[in-house]
Design a protein around this motif. Sequence first.
Motif, PDB file in Angstrom:
ATOM      1  N   ASP A 101      10.131 -37.108 -44.382  1.00 12.85           N
ATOM      2  CA  ASP A 101      10.661 -35.762 -44.652  1.00 12.85           C
ATOM      3  C   ASP A 101      11.492 -35.250 -43.483  1.00 12.85           C
ATOM      4  OD1 ASP A 101       9.520 -35.679 -47.106  1.00 12.85           O
ATOM      5  OD2 ASP A 101       8.194 -33.976 -46.726  1.00 12.85           O
ATOM      6  N   SER A 104      14.806 -37.111 -43.369  1.00 15.11           N
ATOM      7  CA  SER A 104      15.781 -36.682 -44.393  1.00 15.11           C
ATOM      8  C   SER A 104      16.358 -35.324 -44.042  1.00 15.11           C
ATOM      9  CB  SER A 104      15.166 -36.551 -45.782  1.00 15.11           C
ATOM     10  OG  SER A 104      14.122 -37.439 -45.957  1.00 15.11           O
ATOM     11  N   GLN A 105      15.486 -34.407 -43.557  1.00 17.84           N
ATOM     12  CA  GLN A 105      15.994 -33.081 -43.185  1.00 17.84           C
ATOM     13  C   GLN A 105      17.023 -33.192 -42.076  1.00 17.84           C
ATOM     14  OE1 GLN A 105      12.490 -30.784 -42.256  1.00 17.84           O
ATOM     15  NE2 GLN A 105      11.657 -31.176 -44.281  1.00 17.84           N
TER      16      GLN A 105
END
Lengths: 113, 113
Positions: A101, A104-105
């Motif tokens: 996560d 990806s951010q």
Amino acid sequence: MKQTHEIKIARLKEAFKASSQEYRQACYQLFGWRVDRTKEGRYKLSSQYAESPDDFLFFHVGEEGVDMLETDFSANLGSLIEQYLQKQRSVPMFLNAVQSDLFSQQTVTNVMI
Amino acid sequence: MKQTHEIKIARLKEAFKASSQEYRQACYQLFGWRVDRTKEGRYKLSSQYAESPDDFLFFHVGEEGVDMLETDFSANLGSLIEQYLQKQRSVPMFLNAVQSDLFSQQTVTNVMI
């Protein structure tokens, strides 16, 4: 003679420090997590992909297993905690999901910049 | 006096050994990878979810970055290597993907048994 021993001890400490630094650094580069032992059995994990140095996790690692202690960052990870720590009972899979996560951010942020 | 110093050195070595063992063990429980330093800058990684002890990876960690060295196991990871090491240039994301695959395979095997 006394000095020789003191030098020997100092060199031993230096060698140990260098060797543990190398291992910590390797873990950081391989897994993307900085792992700091804060006290016996307690570890602070900071991701190389985190937006802020305040985004860290705390774990207690003992003979009976691993427990995550709450931090401001972990308080926002409710669904990942449920899926990976409670249902799948896998700390590695939980950390994978958190790391993915964050990655990806970061990628999205970089693309936007 | 000589004995005192020798005892001191022996205790120091013991303490170092215990402390690095604790750190290695914590990394194993947190990330699910056993990380063995085989020689300077060279690390062998074995997943706790691997089917066989022969399924290990080798990395060279140096100041200029991390390189994966080929093993029998890595020879079968062509698509993950392309996606995560070559395109995304992230060793942590590569290890995440390998670990997730091993975890799913293990889960499927356990369900089948």
